[in-house]
Structure formats: C-alpha cells, structure tokens
Design a protein around this motif. Structure first.
Motif, PDB file in Angstrom:
ATOM      1  N   ARG A 138      93.123  57.609  70.507  1.00  7.45           N
ATOM      2  CA  ARG A 138      91.720  57.434  70.103  1.00  7.45           C
ATOM      3  C   ARG A 138      90.951  58.742  70.244  1.00  7.45           C
ATOM      4  O   ARG A 138      90.124  59.083  69.397  1.00  7.45           O
ATOM      5  N   GLN A 139      91.249  59.511  71.298  1.00  8.38           N
ATOM      6  CA  GLN A 139      90.475  60.717  71.586  1.00  8.38           C
ATOM      7  C   GLN A 139      90.767  61.870  70.625  1.00  8.38           C
ATOM      8  O   GLN A 139      89.875  62.665  70.322  1.00  8.38           O
ATOM      9  N   VAL A 140      92.026  61.986  70.157  1.00  9.74           N
ATOM     10  CA  VAL A 140      92.371  63.138  69.310  1.00  9.74           C
ATOM     11  C   VAL A 140      91.628  63.111  67.973  1.00  9.74           C
ATOM     12  O   VAL A 140      91.481  64.156  67.327  1.00  9.74           O
ATOM     13  N   LYS A 141      91.152  61.935  67.555  1.00 10.85           N
ATOM     14  CA  LYS A 141      90.408  61.850  66.297  1.00 10.85           C
ATOM     15  C   LYS A 141      89.120  62.668  66.351  1.00 10.85           C
ATOM     16  O   LYS A 141      88.644  63.145  65.325  1.00 10.85           O
ATOM     17  N   GLY A 142      88.590  62.825  67.539  1.00 11.99           N
ATOM     18  CA  GLY A 142      87.363  63.599  67.677  1.00 11.99           C
ATOM     19  C   GLY A 142      87.549  64.905  68.401  1.00 11.99           C
ATOM     20  O   GLY A 142      86.599  65.680  68.551  1.00 11.99           O
ATOM     21  N   ASP A 143      88.766  65.182  68.865  1.00 12.44           N
ATOM     22  CA  ASP A 143      89.025  66.411  69.615  1.00 12.44           C
ATOM     23  C   ASP A 143      90.457  66.859  69.360  1.00 12.44           C
ATOM     24  O   ASP A 143      91.392  66.405  70.001  1.00 12.44           O
TER      25      ASP A 143
END
Length: 366
Positions: free
Chosen positions: A150-155
């Motif tokens: 989930r986090q890699v989509k924004g970072d």
C-alpha cells in the motif's frame, strides 16, 4: 553498552539449570515437566576479568565496576510455537530484544528427565527451534509486505525495501536463518531488522548440555551438534549444567577444591561470555579515577571518540585526545606516572582504534 543474551531450547533440555549455573542465582525454577518457566527469568551478572581486578589493586581503588550481561531464560519452545503452541508467541516475544541467543541442546541420556521424545535427537531438536524462529520472522515479514504494498504507491523509495522483504521471505523458506543472509549489512536490511527485531537474525551460540562423563570427550550427541554448529558458522560450548549449578552453590573455599578435583580450569560462565564477546565482535577497555576502576564494553574497531561516548556523550562530542596504555604495559610499571616516565604512554587522536585491554584517560572540552 549493555549486552543481553536469551536462552532458548525445547522443554527439559536444561535451560533453567543452565541459567542458575550462569547467574549463580539459583532462582530459576527447574522442574521435570514442560513449561515450569512461564514468566522469563532475568538476571544481570558481572563479566569476570582478572585484568580489571588487578588494575584496582595497582591504583589502590576498592570500587571495581565490571561490565555486565543480562541473561533472559524463557520457557521451552515446542513445535508450533510461532503459531502460539505452548504460549509460543509470548515466549518468542520475550527474546526479541536480546543481542544474541544461547540455543541449549540436550546431549545427555537420563530416563528420569522427561524429553519431547524417547531419546534426544540434537539434529531434530535444533531444527525445530530454528524453524520456529524463522516462521515467526516470516509472519512478521508477510505482514510488513502487505503494508508496503500500500505504501509504495505513494512512496517509490520504499520499492527496494519491499523487494528485500520479499527476498527475505524466500531466503527463510529455503531454511536459512537471517543472520546468514549476505545482505545483512545493507542499510535496508538493518532498517528492517531495527524495526522488526528478527529472531533468526540474532547471532547464535549452541550450548551442548552434557552429563559429567561427557565433559572430557564428546558423546555422539555432541558430535552431531558440533557438525551442525560448524555448518551454521556458529560457536558451540560444551556445558554440564547440572554439575555447574551444584558448583556455584558451594562456598568459595569449597568451590576451588572441587574444581581442582574435577580438573575444571574454567567455569561455564567465563566460556559463554568469551564466546558471546567473540560472536558479537565486542572488546573491553578500562578507565579509572580516584574513586573507581571500570570496564567498558564496545564494538571491536571503534575509534577513541566512539569509545569515549560510552562513558558520556559529552566525551565524544568534545573529544580532544586519548592517553592510552596497554594493560600489560600498565601492569609492568604499576602506575600512570611510571608509565609516563618510561615513555610508554600513547597519545592518540580521533582515528585511533581502541584495543581490548587498553587503559584510557580521555581529554575533552565541552
């Protein structure tokens, strides 16, 4: 720098008896049934060092402060511990903060002491514990990967972290503990380890718990345990926990005579501490003033300012120089002034790498 070591093993392999012997406390309940230890037993013991005692005598100071180690003894783990069997999740959690693991392996026969099988099997016993440690790490990593997805989509900076976490799961699936991973010095591995405190990333020292008859020569169980330790690149110490627990319960004058009678020159505590320091790459240096002498534990290879920071952060920030003398040189001359008169005092700067046994006085300005 404090050192914490956790004891793990199957039920009734002698962990609590070993704990009593190591700590000389006789306060860990040892009983002939599984899970007699529910809450972890903890004890802080001093690191024996004859050099420090000698230094105290030479500078005529009574307050001799040795380095310390905290030992943590948790209940025996069983197959399925990572899934909660035998309160396994709770017990595994108790060792997440330790620096190294003592893996106690039963290497003796005794019909009066229950075991999880009819006879000890060091290879299977070791595999069960190592598997449970690895499974616990895999569960954590799988949860971490779900979060990272989930986090890699924004970072996008987290993409290498996610990739490494997936590689670690595969590495564990192949039966490899994380402390053997080739990228364990990588910054992403270190960051994950700092966050998740991987159990299988902790250095391991195997303890072959033997009967008295097997102290002089290895029995078949010890031979198997030694082979496994060698395959894992780990240290192994042979230890008769029952005998040593009896020895530490003796008065000092009786203990010396008994050790001489048995032909034992070194108690197990000293062996375990020495192997622990070697495994973790630790050394000790000494300092003294008019009121105390003290041992300080640091990583081998640390510079003088880093070593000074263990005493106080101001020592590192305001470091000017270190006045250094090797312990053997100090012992030869007997005092700091005599060392200086003999021209043996080393004046070292920020790049000096502290050696085991150095006697140091730091000069600093804040």
């Amino acid at each position: 720098m404090s050192l914490k070591i956790g004891l793990v093993g199957l039920p009734n392999v002698g962990k609590s008896t070993l704990f009593n012997a190591l700590t000389e406390a006789q306060n860990a309940e040892a009983a002939n049934y599984p899970f007699c230890t529910i809450e972890p037993n903890k004890a802080i013991v001093t690191v024996p060092d004859e050099r420090l005692d000698k230094l105290g005598e030479m500078v005529k100071v009574n307050n001799v402060i040795h380095a310390t180690i905290e030992f943590v003894d948790v209940a025996g783990l069983v197959e399925g511990a990572s899934k909660g069997e035998g309160l396994g999740n709770q017990f595994l959690g108790n060792i997440r903060d330790v620096d190294a693991i003592l893996h106690v392996v039963r290497c003796f026969d005794d019909a009066n002491v229950l075991h999880v099988r009819d006879t000890p099997d060091p290879e299977l016993d070791i595999d069960i514990i190592n598997t449970e440690l690895a499974l616990a790490d895999m569960q954590q990593l799988e949860r971490k990967i779900e979060k990272l997805e989930r986090q890699v989509k924004g970072d996008s900076d987290l993409i290498p972290v996610k990739k490494l976490a997936e590689e670690l799961v595969e590495f564990l699936n192949e039966g490899n503990p994380l402390w053997t991973h080739p990228q364990r010095e990588d910054k992403h591995f270190q960051a994950l380890n700092d966050e998740m405190r991987f159990l299988s990333a902790k250095p391991v020292i195997y303890i072959a718990n033997v009967d008295e008859d097997s102290l002089d020569s290895d029995n078949d169980y010890v031979t198997v345990a030694r082979d496994i330790a060698a395959q894992h690149g780990a240290e192994i110490v042979k230890f008769c926990a029952k005998l040593e627990a009896e020895i530490v319960g003796l008065a000092d004058d009786e203990r010396g005579e008994y050790l001489e009678l048995l032909g034992i020159t070194e108690l197990g505590l000293a062996k375990v501490i020495r192997k622990g320091y070697e495994t973790l790459g630790l050394i000790s240096y000494f300092s003294f003033n008019e009121s105390e002498v003290r041992a300080w534990t640091i990583q081998d290879g640390w510079t003088a300012p880093q070593a000074a920071g263990v005493i106080h952060t101001d020592f590192e920030k305001g470091f000017i120089r270190a006045e250094v003398v090797a312990f053997n040189v100090f012992a030869q001359h007997g005092s700091r002034s005599a060392v200086k008169d003999a021209g043996q005092m080393q004046v070292e700067g920020k790049d000096y790498r502290v050696k085991d046994g150095d006697v140091i006085q730091f000069r600093f300005n804040v």
